[in-house]
Motif scaffolding. Sequence first.
Motif, PDB file in Angstrom:
ATOM      1  N   ARG A 163      29.299  10.524  25.172  1.00  0.00           N
ATOM      2  CA  ARG A 163      30.334  10.089  26.102  1.00  0.00           C
ATOM      3  C   ARG A 163      31.469  11.101  26.108  1.00  0.00           C
ATOM      4  O   ARG A 163      31.781  11.712  25.078  1.00  0.00           O
ATOM      5  CB  ARG A 163      30.843   8.711  25.686  1.00  0.00           C
ATOM      6  CG  ARG A 163      31.830   8.085  26.644  1.00  0.00           C
ATOM      7  CD  ARG A 163      31.782   6.555  26.541  1.00  0.00           C
ATOM      8  NE  ARG A 163      32.068   6.088  25.200  1.00  0.00           N
ATOM      9  CZ  ARG A 163      33.279   5.677  24.799  1.00  0.00           C
ATOM     10  NH1 ARG A 163      34.297   5.693  25.648  1.00  0.00           N
ATOM     11  NH2 ARG A 163      33.467   5.235  23.583  1.00  0.00           N
ATOM     12  N   VAL A 196      35.526  11.368  27.296  1.00  0.00           N
ATOM     13  CA  VAL A 196      36.710  10.610  27.698  1.00  0.00           C
ATOM     14  C   VAL A 196      37.778  11.589  28.173  1.00  0.00           C
ATOM     15  O   VAL A 196      38.139  12.518  27.450  1.00  0.00           O
ATOM     16  CB  VAL A 196      37.252   9.746  26.545  1.00  0.00           C
ATOM     17  CG1 VAL A 196      38.481   8.959  27.010  1.00  0.00           C
ATOM     18  CG2 VAL A 196      36.177   8.799  26.037  1.00  0.00           C
ATOM     19  N   THR A 227      42.685   6.738  32.390  1.00  0.00           N
ATOM     20  CA  THR A 227      41.642   7.231  31.494  1.00  0.00           C
ATOM     21  C   THR A 227      40.297   7.102  32.186  1.00  0.00           C
ATOM     22  O   THR A 227      39.991   6.054  32.761  1.00  0.00           O
ATOM     23  CB  THR A 227      41.620   6.448  30.172  1.00  0.00           C
ATOM     24  OG1 THR A 227      42.880   6.601  29.512  1.00  0.00           O
ATOM     25  CG2 THR A 227      40.516   6.959  29.255  1.00  0.00           C
ATOM     26  N   GLN A 266      41.630  11.953  29.680  1.00  0.00           N
ATOM     27  CA  GLN A 266      42.927  11.327  29.922  1.00  0.00           C
ATOM     28  C   GLN A 266      43.682  12.159  30.943  1.00  0.00           C
ATOM     29  O   GLN A 266      43.798  13.372  30.799  1.00  0.00           O
ATOM     30  CB  GLN A 266      43.728  11.227  28.622  1.00  0.00           C
ATOM     31  CG  GLN A 266      43.102  10.272  27.608  1.00  0.00           C
ATOM     32  CD  GLN A 266      43.928  10.153  26.349  1.00  0.00           C
ATOM     33  OE1 GLN A 266      44.813  10.966  26.089  1.00  0.00           O
ATOM     34  NE2 GLN A 266      43.639   9.141  25.542  1.00  0.00           N
ATOM     35  N   SER A 294      36.167   7.489  31.580  1.00  0.00           N
ATOM     36  CA  SER A 294      35.119   7.555  30.569  1.00  0.00           C
ATOM     37  C   SER A 294      33.793   7.917  31.235  1.00  0.00           C
ATOM     38  O   SER A 294      33.402   7.287  32.226  1.00  0.00           O
ATOM     39  CB  SER A 294      34.987   6.207  29.851  1.00  0.00           C
ATOM     40  OG  SER A 294      33.906   6.214  28.947  1.00  0.00           O
TER      41      SER A 294
END
Length: 304
Positions: free
Chosen positions: A276, A278, A266, A280, A268
């Motif tokens: 933000r 994120v 992951t 994956q 960030s």
Amino acid sequence: MRTRSAHVEGATLDYANGWPQIDGIVADVHLDRAHVRVDGTRGSMLDAVIGHTVADIADVEQGVLTIDGNATGTAATFLQFLRQSPVSAWTGHFADPVQAGGNGVLALKLSIPLHNIPATRADGNFVLAAGGDVAFPGAPPLANVAGRLAFSEKGVVDGSFTADTLGGNARLAMSHADDGLHINAAGSGNFALLRNTWPVAFVDRISGVSDWRFDATQKGDGLGWIVTSSMQGATIDLPAPFGKRAATAMPVRIEGRASDAAARDTVSVALGDAGRVVVQRRIAGGEAIVDRVLVLAGTAVEQA
């Protein structure tokens, strides 16, 4: 017993389990009571050419083999040597996913107790000539790489490299500490070139040249890393609050951690106070494949 000597050509030295053997040896072998010395002038290991190398057992009964030599070859051959020898485990397998081109020279000293091979001691130094290239999964490629890497039985001792990446120059340093292997790099680059490495929707909205810094620690359970940039000089063509002009700064912090035991990681991305992102990713075949992107802004950032 007087000293006996013999000249050999085309010999093979399979000196210890777990180490690549040396072939095509041209050497003089000297026997003096319990002392055995092999003074080699030529040989090969994997695809590397071995120069002057000395293999010595001071006392056969004690059975400690010392090897002091050097080899020239490609960076790919050096990586193959790492993977096929105990050096891979010593260095935390950091080089396992790395691909490299170019040429270099390896100087290596080994002290191998033949009755206790795991107690082997090593002092190695690899110098990569200018013009090499290095690729890490999920990272921008490095071109015109030059530098050196030193290692021992305790892992990477230190290293320093220069390279071209993202259209700019970069410097990279490696060092060993109690908490693992530290990798630090810094430079400047054209962020528009990131889209070639990370083909996700929002990356093609970033352009311009700015500074960047990379800090990572390789531990036994994986690699943790942080990338930071002031973004001064870069443009983000996105709606507020994520967009910015080149003249303004927006400190960016990107954090990630890849576990050796997992096939996912992951990432960030913090864009100043704006929000933000994120990401994956799935790791397959040495490549990082984006599965999901989550964008957080406003109060969602505080609640995440």
